[in-house]
Design a protein around this motif. Structure first.
Motif, PDB file in Angstrom:
ATOM      1  N   ALA A   1      37.307  41.258  39.686  1.00 22.60           N
ATOM      2  CA  ALA A   1      37.626  40.528  40.918  1.00 22.60           C
ATOM      3  C   ALA A   1      37.558  41.449  42.131  1.00 22.60           C
ATOM      4  O   ALA A   1      37.064  41.055  43.200  1.00 22.60           O
ATOM      5  CB  ALA A   1      39.012  39.894  40.805  1.00 22.60           C
TER       6      ALA A   1
ATOM      7  N   SER B   1      36.196  35.099  43.777  1.00 21.89           N
ATOM      8  CA  SER B   1      36.472  36.256  42.922  1.00 21.89           C
ATOM      9  C   SER B   1      37.410  35.887  41.781  1.00 21.89           C
ATOM     10  O   SER B   1      37.204  36.294  40.635  1.00 21.89           O
ATOM     11  CB  SER B   1      37.084  37.387  43.758  1.00 21.89           C
ATOM     12  OG  SER B   1      36.218  37.789  44.798  1.00 21.89           O
TER      13      SER B   1
ATOM     14  N   ALA C   1      41.281  40.413  43.457  1.00 16.99           N
ATOM     15  CA  ALA C   1      40.675  39.708  44.589  1.00 16.99           C
ATOM     16  C   ALA C   1      41.465  39.956  45.869  1.00 16.99           C
ATOM     17  O   ALA C   1      40.880  40.110  46.958  1.00 16.99           O
ATOM     18  CB  ALA C   1      40.606  38.212  44.291  1.00 16.99           C
TER      19      ALA C   1
ATOM     20  N   SER D   1      34.888  41.060  45.291  1.00 14.57           N
ATOM     21  CA  SER D   1      35.371  40.973  46.673  1.00 14.57           C
ATOM     22  C   SER D   1      34.726  42.034  47.560  1.00 14.57           C
ATOM     23  O   SER D   1      34.298  41.750  48.680  1.00 14.57           O
ATOM     24  CB  SER D   1      36.896  41.129  46.711  1.00 14.57           C
ATOM     25  OG  SER D   1      37.539  40.052  46.088  1.00 14.57           O
TER      26      SER D   1
END
Length: 360
Positions: free
Chosen positions: A33, A82, A249, A37
């Motif tokens: 994640a 994400s 994220a 991002s």
């Protein structure tokens, strides 16, 4: 998805058995994640800037905020992408709690997206009317609450547990639906109210999400649950992966959202993240601890309630401006000072929440 692939390959190469470990998949989900991002973020910021999806700033707020006008918003979509991709890659998709968490996050994100789109693209200052926003939040929150009530297969999973007490619990019955509804919808709006300064909402969300991941791991493990005198919820441990994606994220988004922000989260991110945290708290049966750890979100919400109630009843305001982070700005605190001090408070509250595991 990758778990299914690893399970298939295990019959040929025993080393793939390592992907059965929940902690490893949680770590890999966090890293995935974060990577998504960081890689997608610059492209999204350029696209939002090109299409002039910029933030409008109130004239009656702190004067320092006027310079933020035009900063790209709706960056919360980056967080949701994400989270979704990483969860689908690393989680066990046979687990119903993963799907309920993802669906709640997606629906609340969609509500926020419509609101943001109307404000910044269609230039409608009202955005999505409040009654419709609350209606769709209520539909999603109530649907999730009802599903969890009927999906939980033991009375233990619908009881309200109070920290600091080993054997005290309240069997709520159908009132569980009411509690779950208010936790999910309330936390969604609380995070949205907190999202008013650069990075103010996202890092507390990451910290609380990480702590809830720990609670999910412990409540999903029968031995740990018995030892710590917390409810055992079979299958909830898989939410470690989901919470990991929130952390990854969120940190990736903070890379671009830290002061001075290159992009804002918008309702699309704030509403979704708050609902995601509330859903995990309900599934793991730690609503009261979530209330403690998310104290900053609670403080921001209470400040708005008190401000509105005071003005309607007496015609006077308690704070210079609500939510309360703007009050401190108008008192003369620089924006970074407000942000960092609220972060510090959240760290202590999260540590206190984790301490409740042993204070029983």
């Amino acid at each position: 998805m990758l778990l299914f692939l690893a399970e298939y390959l295990t019959q040929y190469v025993g080393a793939f058995q390592v992907f059965q470990y929940l902690t490893l998949r949680g770590i890999l989900a966090t890293g995935t994640a974060l990577a998504i991002s960081l890689m997608v973020g610059p492209l999204m910021i350029r696209k939002l800037s090109f299409h002039q999806v910029g933030q409008a700033v109130r004239d009656d707020g702190p004067q320092s905020h006027l310079s933020k006008a035009g900063t790209p918003t709706m960056g919360g979509a980056l967080i949701l992408v994400s989270i979704a991709v990483s969860t689908l890659l690393w989680a066990d998709l046979r687990n119903p709690y993963i799907w309920i968490a993802l669906l709640v996050t997606a629906v609340f994100g969609a509500v926020g997206w419509v609101d943001d789109y109307r404000k910044v693209v269609e230039k409608d200052s009202r955005g999505l009317p409040a009654r419709w926003k609350y209606f769709w939040q209520s539909v999603a929150g109530l649907a999730a609450a009802c599903y969890l009530y009927f999906a939980f297969d033991t009375p233990v999973t619908t009881e309200l547990y109070v920290p600091f007490f080993k054997d005290f619990s309240w069997s709520m019955g159908p009132l569980f639906i009411v509690l779950a509804y208010f936790v999910i919808v309330g936390s969604s709006n609380a995070v949205n109210l907190t999202d008013g300064l650069d990075g103010l909402a996202i890092l507390p969300t990451v910290m609380v999400g990480g702590a809830l991941g720990i609670f999910a791991y412990l409540t999903g493990h029968v031995d740990f649950a018995r030892y710590l005198h917390i409810p055992y919820v079979a299958g909830s441990g898989e939410l470690v992966v989901f919470c990991g994606t929130i952390g990854g994220a969120g940190l990736g988004f903070l890379w671009f959202n830290t002061y001075p922000a290159q992009v804002f989260m918008g309702d699309v991110g704030a509403l979704a993240l708050g609902a995601a945290l509330g859903t995990v708290a309900v599934i793991t049966r730690h609503e009261i601890v979530f209330f403690i750890m998310g104290g900053i979100f609670v403080l921001e919400t209470v400040s708005v309630i008190l401000q509105v109630a005071s003005f309607k009843l007496t015609g006077k305001r308690i704070f210079r401006m609500a939510p309360i982070h703007h009050h401190y700005e108008l008192k003369g605190w620089p924006e970074p000072r407000v942000i960092v001090r609220f972060w510090i408070i959240t760290v202590m509250l999260v540590l206190f929440g984790l301490a409740t595991l042993k204070l029983r």
